[in-house]
Enzyme design. Structure first.
Site, PDB file in Angstrom:
ATOM      1  NE  ARG A 215      67.399  47.550 -79.876  1.00 20.56           N
ATOM      2  CZ  ARG A 215      68.490  47.853 -79.165  1.00 20.56           C
ATOM      3  NH1 ARG A 215      68.851  47.130 -78.119  1.00 20.56           N
ATOM      4  NH2 ARG A 215      69.213  48.907 -79.486  1.00 20.56           N
ATOM      5  CG  PHE A 240      69.886  38.088 -69.875  1.00 19.83           C
ATOM      6  CD1 PHE A 240      70.471  38.075 -68.611  1.00 19.83           C
ATOM      7  CD2 PHE A 240      69.730  36.876 -70.541  1.00 19.83           C
ATOM      8  CE1 PHE A 240      70.908  36.883 -68.034  1.00 19.83           C
ATOM      9  CE2 PHE A 240      70.163  35.679 -69.976  1.00 19.83           C
ATOM     10  CZ  PHE A 240      70.757  35.684 -68.717  1.00 19.83           C
ATOM     11  CB  CYS A 352      78.247  40.752 -75.582  1.00 24.58           C
ATOM     12  SG  CYS A 352      78.000  40.724 -73.805  1.00 24.58           S
TER      13      CYS A 352
HETATM   14  N1  SAH Z   1      68.729  43.004 -74.606  1.00 19.87           N
HETATM   15  C1  SAH Z   1      68.990  44.286 -73.976  1.00 19.87           C
HETATM   16  C2  SAH Z   1      70.380  44.363 -73.350  1.00 19.87           C
HETATM   17  C3  SAH Z   1      70.670  43.304 -72.309  1.00 19.87           C
HETATM   18  S1  SAH Z   1      72.026  43.691 -71.302  1.00 19.87           S
HETATM   19  C4  SAH Z   1      68.756  45.406 -74.983  1.00 19.87           C
HETATM   20  O1  SAH Z   1      68.568  45.125 -76.180  1.00 19.87           O
HETATM   21  O2  SAH Z   1      68.752  46.571 -74.578  1.00 19.87           O
HETATM   22  C5  SAH Z   1      72.014  42.458 -70.091  1.00 19.87           C
HETATM   23  C6  SAH Z   1      70.936  42.598 -69.031  1.00 19.87           C
HETATM   24  O3  SAH Z   1      70.994  41.432 -68.211  1.00 19.87           O
HETATM   25  C7  SAH Z   1      71.069  43.770 -68.061  1.00 19.87           C
HETATM   26  O4  SAH Z   1      69.898  44.529 -68.107  1.00 19.87           O
HETATM   27  C8  SAH Z   1      71.239  43.135 -66.666  1.00 19.87           C
HETATM   28  O5  SAH Z   1      70.510  43.842 -65.661  1.00 19.87           O
HETATM   29  C9  SAH Z   1      70.644  41.785 -66.879  1.00 19.87           C
HETATM   30  N2  SAH Z   1      71.143  40.699 -66.030  1.00 19.87           N
HETATM   31  C10 SAH Z   1      72.407  40.447 -65.634  1.00 19.87           C
HETATM   32  N3  SAH Z   1      72.479  39.288 -64.970  1.00 19.87           N
HETATM   33  C11 SAH Z   1      71.224  38.777 -64.933  1.00 19.87           C
HETATM   34  C12 SAH Z   1      70.651  37.587 -64.416  1.00 19.87           C
HETATM   35  N4  SAH Z   1      71.400  36.670 -63.788  1.00 19.87           N
HETATM   36  N5  SAH Z   1      69.344  37.382 -64.588  1.00 19.87           N
HETATM   37  C13 SAH Z   1      68.570  38.282 -65.233  1.00 19.87           C
HETATM   38  N6  SAH Z   1      69.058  39.414 -65.759  1.00 19.87           N
HETATM   39  C14 SAH Z   1      70.363  39.668 -65.611  1.00 19.87           C
END
Ligand code: SAH
Length: 409
Positions: A215, A240, A352
């Site tokens: 980040r 995401f 991940c």
């Molecule tokens: N980038 C974030 C962490 C992402 S974790 C950070 O820095 O805090 C992954 C995220 O993807 C979760 O919030 C989950 O709700 C979301 N997610 C899972 N499947 C998804 C999909 N098909 N479309 C959109 N979001 C999704």
């Protein structure tokens, strides 16, 4: 001769133990002497009868024992031994927390910190633990007491509500272990930015601490570009998004607009609060609740473009058997993301999934670029933040990989 149950290895199956890999798989075991209960301390011997390691036994799991000490003279069942390990892990994070601009981090990273199955994350004065193996779980009272003694938290909270416990035949567990119930959102600082963390219901232990350094990298990249073209600061698509970690950093770097995409309305709601915590309540931020696979296509249909896209999906591959299907998923979202980028734009793309190697991930992104006919360069490589160390003896500990790509045209 040890008084503890003994695990005797099959001839010529002792290489990984001698190399100090912490996982002893059932296939390498010739026989077990004594009847160790789940989590019991066992002494591991070669077929020839040489002492090799101390471990915690797990009868239910393919990982039959988790090894953590390789000197027969260690006295691994004493509180002293584990206090030493915990102190070492906690001390290693002090530099990260020293200047006060970051108040949340992983304090104990399980095997890589020499404490198999134990994860401890700190969010200000709230500590959150995960007991992930039979061995760690069997010592929960000891670890809880030591953590209270070493951290003086106001709250010690458990979030052992994870699938891996099934493999150890442990039920999910969560709840207060010590102190006062955590507030609905725990306020933390990360690189000077404010975030609220829901340690009860949030993903993992509440926050994706493993992305902190990445980040910060995004913030720096956006800031550099904003400095070059102040009247045309970058637009950012955060796919995401979870609770908008990358969004807040992008705005801190001077982004002119951010679009968050996530399926979780609750995560996006917390993301809104996080904007307000950093005086970005009035910033140009749009939240799209829904499936990223569909929304990326929709944005393309609408001819939207961005100067930076972040793709930080959840784990697509849980086992080796999932790799093919997962690879198709990663390729798809990367293709869609690359189509949305302006020339010169940046793609921060992650996986991940431990089962997807960095090498394979790069090939997937390459395939995506080829298919959508974009010229793409790698200008950076990313991994999990430094408070999630990887012991050299335990390469499996490295799960997060990412590429910073620049779209040439
Ligand atoms: N980038 C974030 C962490 C992402 S974790 C950070 O820095 O805090 C992954 C995220 O993807 C979760 O919030 C989950 O709700 C979301 N997610 C899972 N499947 C998804 C999909 N098909 N479309 C959109 N979001 C999704």
């Amino acid at each position: 001769m040890s008084e503890y149950p003994r695990v005797i290895l099959t001839p010529q199956r002792d290489v990984s133990v001698r190399r100090r890999h912490p996982w002893l798989f059932s296939g390498a075991i010739k026989r077990v002497e004594g009847a160790p209960p789940p989590g019991a301390l066992v002494a591991v011997y070669s077929f020839e009868g040489t002492f090799l390691a101390w471990g915690h036994y797990s009868a239910a799991s393919q990982i039959r024992a988790r090894l953590f000490a390789w000197d027969e003279r260690d006295a691994p069942e004493t509180a002293e031994f584990w206090r030493g390990r915990l102190e070492r892990a906690i001390a290693a994070r002090q530099p990260l927390l020293a200047d006060g601009t970051t108040t949340a981090c992983r304090l104990v990273n399980a095997e890589s910190d020499g404490i198999p199955g134990l994860v401890v994350d700190r969010y200000g004065n709230v500590a959150v633990v995960q007991y992930l193996s039979a061995g760690a779980d069997a010592r929960r009272e000891l670890f809880n007491a030591l953590l209270v003694e070493l951290l003086h938290p106001t709250t010690l909270y458990e979030r052992s509500d994870v699938d891996v416990r099934e493999k150890e035949r442990l039920d999910p567990r969560e709840g207060l272990l010590y102190g006062t119930e955590p507030p609905e959102t725990v306020e933390i600082l990360e690189n000077g930015l404010h975030f609220g963390v829901d340690v009860r219901h949030g993903h993992k232990t509440g926050f994706y601490l493993d992305q902190r350094d990445n980040r910060a990298l995004l913030r720096a990249a956006v800031a550099q570009r904003s400095a070059v073209t102040p009247l045309n600061a970058p637009t950012v698509l955060n796919v995401f998004a979870y609770t908008g970690g990358f969004a807040v950093y992008a705005l801190a770097g001077g982004a002119s607009a951010v679009t968050n995409v996530d399926t979780s309305a609750e995560a996006l709601r917390l993301g809104r609060e996080n904007l307000a915590h950093n005086s970005f309540a009035e910033a140009n931020v749009e939240d799209i609740e829904g499936d990223a696979f569909a929304i990326l296509r929709e944005l393309h249909t609408q001819k939207r473009t961005f100067d930076a896209v972040i793709l930080d999906p959840p784990k697509f591959a849980f086992t080796q058997g999932d790799v093919k299907r997962a690879a198709r998923g990663y390729k798809d979202i990367n293709m869609q993301a690359l189509r949305l980028l302006n020339p010169g734009g940046l793609l921060f793309t992650f996986s991940c999934s431990g089962a997807i190697s960095a090498d394979l991930f790069q090939k997937i992104v390459f395939g995506a670029a080829l298919d959508v006919k974009r010229d793409v360069q790698i200008i950076g490589r990313m991994t999990q933040s430094s408070d999630h160390p990887v012991a050299l003896t335990f390469p499996e500990g490295e799960y997060l990989k990412g590429l910073v790509c620049r779209v040439v045209r």
